[in-house]
Write a protein that holds these residues in place. Sequence first.
Motif, PDB file in Angstrom:
ATOM      1  N   LEU A 115      -7.006  -1.781  -4.426  1.00 45.38           N
ATOM      2  CA  LEU A 115      -7.552  -0.764  -3.522  1.00 45.38           C
ATOM      3  C   LEU A 115      -7.271  -1.215  -2.086  1.00 45.38           C
ATOM      4  CD1 LEU A 115      -9.160   1.827  -3.104  1.00 45.38           C
ATOM      5  CD2 LEU A 115     -11.256   0.454  -3.210  1.00 45.38           C
ATOM      6  N   GLN A 147      -6.187   6.045  -2.619  1.00 40.08           N
ATOM      7  CA  GLN A 147      -5.936   5.798  -4.034  1.00 40.08           C
ATOM      8  C   GLN A 147      -6.782   6.740  -4.898  1.00 40.08           C
ATOM      9  OE1 GLN A 147      -7.969   2.704  -6.259  1.00 40.08           O
ATOM     10  NE2 GLN A 147      -6.009   1.667  -6.557  1.00 40.08           N
ATOM     11  N   ASP A 166      -0.933  -0.771  -5.111  1.00 37.65           N
ATOM     12  CA  ASP A 166      -2.189  -0.029  -5.253  1.00 37.65           C
ATOM     13  C   ASP A 166      -2.105   1.074  -6.294  1.00 37.65           C
ATOM     14  OD1 ASP A 166      -0.445   1.464  -3.708  1.00 37.65           O
ATOM     15  OD2 ASP A 166      -1.939   2.076  -2.225  1.00 37.65           O
ATOM     16  N   ARG A 222       0.861  -1.189   0.000  1.00 34.47           N
ATOM     17  CA  ARG A 222       0.000   0.000   0.000  1.00 34.47           C
ATOM     18  C   ARG A 222       0.894   1.234   0.000  1.00 34.47           C
ATOM     19  NH1 ARG A 222      -3.946   2.152   4.893  1.00 34.47           N
ATOM     20  NH2 ARG A 222      -4.488   4.132   3.876  1.00 34.47           N
TER      21      ARG A 222
END
Length: 214
Positions: free
Chosen positions: A180, A119, A150, A114
């Motif tokens: 996501l 995002q 991501d 991440r």
Amino acid sequence: MDKYFSCQLIDISPPVRTGSPVFPGDTAYQQQWGATISPGCPVNVASLTLSPHVGAHADAPLHYDPQGPSIGQVDLTPYLGPCRVIHVMGCGPLIEPQHLQHAWADLPPRVLVRSYIRQPQDHFDTALPAFAPETITALADAGVLLVGIDSASVDPADSKTLPSHQVLRQRGLRVLENLLLDDVAEGDYELIALPLKLMEADASPVRAVLRPLA
């Protein structure tokens, strides 16, 4: 039963719809209705036009290797099984090996990173976070089979040589992009992100989900 299973799964796929961001010049998502429910028709039937890189997706080796297999030809094993989500938000434009060191011990075969606090889903991020190629090499050396991120690419958006993709090719790793992970805690999960059996395609959309291990 449906409620029980939905509580156990964490959906890590961004919505795919008209306006979903795509790489500049790539084919945007479009949907048309070929049939709609009416007195003479019992069903709705849509036709879709889209790049296989829209939303959460799995790149095939064919995407970055002219002799590589299509996504329908790859082994599914890397896309299903134990994984680790690692947070590196704010680390800079390139994710270096040291950014992952805090979560490196006993890595499972799948690592999802991440990089965003949130995002972007309404525009393409031309300054997207990406992997330094030596990070992919280090993960491969640690026995990782699949890496995920991501952002829309494991390489910077303006790269013409795609060094991280080339390490994936050389080391035989699989990759998921555009996941996501905004609300996913760092830790270990089961990943389920199977690509479609598209026998001529360079990528496939996936409905990626995580299942908590405990």
